[in-house]
Design a protein around this motif. Sequence first.
Motif, PDB file in Angstrom:
ATOM      1  N   CYS A  57       0.919  -1.445   0.049  1.00 12.30           N
ATOM      2  CA  CYS A  57      -0.037   0.154  -0.007  1.00 12.30           C
ATOM      3  C   CYS A  57       0.888   1.257   0.178  1.00 12.30           C
ATOM      4  O   CYS A  57       0.514   2.114  -0.803  1.00 12.30           O
ATOM      5  N   VAL A  60       2.221   1.884  -3.293  1.00 13.25           N
ATOM      6  CA  VAL A  60       1.074   2.303  -4.135  1.00 13.25           C
ATOM      7  C   VAL A  60       0.798   3.829  -4.087  1.00 13.25           C
ATOM      8  O   VAL A  60       0.819   4.606  -5.151  1.00 13.25           O
ATOM      9  N   MET A  61       0.811   4.394  -3.037  1.00 11.24           N
ATOM     10  CA  MET A  61       0.443   5.382  -2.382  1.00 11.24           C
ATOM     11  C   MET A  61       1.541   6.501  -2.839  1.00 11.24           C
ATOM     12  O   MET A  61       1.332   7.699  -3.171  1.00 11.24           O
ATOM     13  N   GLN A  64       1.448   7.190  -6.488  1.00 19.91           N
ATOM     14  CA  GLN A  64       0.137   8.340  -6.743  1.00 19.91           C
ATOM     15  C   GLN A  64       0.478   9.470  -6.162  1.00 19.91           C
ATOM     16  O   GLN A  64       0.024  10.524  -7.075  1.00 19.91           O
ATOM     17  N   LEU A 201      -4.654  -6.403  -0.795  1.00  9.67           N
ATOM     18  CA  LEU A 201      -4.410  -5.294  -1.430  1.00  9.67           C
ATOM     19  C   LEU A 201      -5.407  -5.058  -2.490  1.00  9.67           C
ATOM     20  O   LEU A 201      -5.952  -4.089  -2.739  1.00  9.67           O
ATOM     21  N   ALA A 202      -5.949  -6.002  -3.166  1.00  8.52           N
ATOM     22  CA  ALA A 202      -6.875  -5.781  -4.224  1.00  8.52           C
ATOM     23  C   ALA A 202      -8.270  -5.242  -3.684  1.00  8.52           C
ATOM     24  O   ALA A 202      -8.755  -4.105  -4.010  1.00  8.52           O
ATOM     25  N   LEU A 205      -7.454  -1.513  -2.430  1.00 15.78           N
ATOM     26  CA  LEU A 205      -6.813  -0.598  -3.366  1.00 15.78           C
ATOM     27  C   LEU A 205      -7.983   0.804  -3.538  1.00 15.78           C
ATOM     28  O   LEU A 205      -7.505   1.910  -3.454  1.00 15.78           O
ATOM     29  N   PRO A 206      -9.455   0.433  -3.592  1.00 16.04           N
ATOM     30  CA  PRO A 206     -10.079   1.804  -3.887  1.00 16.04           C
ATOM     31  C   PRO A 206     -10.334   2.781  -2.736  1.00 16.04           C
ATOM     32  O   PRO A 206     -10.060   3.971  -2.972  1.00 16.04           O
ATOM     33  N   LEU A 208      -7.961   2.989  -0.443  1.00 16.23           N
ATOM     34  CA  LEU A 208      -6.410   3.572  -0.466  1.00 16.23           C
ATOM     35  C   LEU A 208      -6.357   4.767  -1.224  1.00 16.23           C
ATOM     36  O   LEU A 208      -5.977   5.688  -0.857  1.00 16.23           O
ATOM     37  N   LEU A 209      -6.613   4.530  -2.796  1.00 20.08           N
ATOM     38  CA  LEU A 209      -6.654   5.630  -3.608  1.00 20.08           C
ATOM     39  C   LEU A 209      -7.189   6.923  -3.234  1.00 20.08           C
ATOM     40  O   LEU A 209      -6.733   8.011  -3.262  1.00 20.08           O
ATOM     41  N   ASN A 212      -5.945   8.371   0.183  1.00 20.27           N
ATOM     42  CA  ASN A 212      -4.710   9.218  -0.190  1.00 20.27           C
ATOM     43  C   ASN A 212      -4.805  10.606  -0.843  1.00 20.27           C
ATOM     44  O   ASN A 212      -4.316  11.426  -0.580  1.00 20.27           O
TER      45      ASN A 212
END
Length: 248
Positions: A57, A60-61, A64, A201-202, A205-206, A208-209, A212
């Motif tokens: 995570c 990924v952040m 982003q 994680l899957a 993900l929504p 998380l994004l 952030n």
Amino acid sequence: MALPFGLSPAASAFLLAAVLGAAVLRGFSGFGFSALVVAVTGLVSDPRNAIAVVLFCEIVMTLQAARGIAGHVDWSRVGLLLLGAAVGVPLGVHGLVSVGVDGARVAISLFILAMCGLLLAGWQMRRELRGWPNAALGVVSGVANGAAMAGLPVAAILSAQPIPPQVFRATLIAYFAVLDTLSVPLMWQAGLVTRDSFVALAFALPALLIGNHFGSHRFSRAAPRNFRRLSIGLMAVLAALGLARGVL
């Protein structure tokens, strides 16, 4: 798709809400996501289940937010922190896999409480620490990253120094991204990365994004001191609950 780690639907919804809130905190302040998610996970499951997930995570952040932080990163400090972390990470991973579930809960909760106390104390340095002290801090941070909590000791020390908020936040984010990427192979070897880690994680993900993005958007508009103190206080409460569960 089956829920990861044998979680119930209620526990999964609870953790997704925690991911959303922690992502807002991380987007705003640059730290706290991993500690908050691991602490919440410890209330409903083995906290070690969350460790690989939050590392992914964090990566990924950072991707982003990369465009907005690149010009503010103190790369010389990041390099020294990583040099020390190279020594500390293997020690932290070995220590984590050597304890049971309740032992992990207690150790993680005590560490979070200690770091929150340091952050809330509000002590200040007159000038920045440069050079090798940052490598020593990296060792401590690397050990803590065995439980995906490298951010708290670094945030505690850096926030006490006269560092501009943009540089503080960007340097933390860049450091975590590189450190977490380098830590994944060790976590995999230790059995902390599993198929369920990617499933989780899957699912996350929504939230998380979205979290952030919202936190990053609010960074220049909110009152940083008040928000940070509230977030640290929340982490301390969750850690105390995790400690109680581990002991009792």
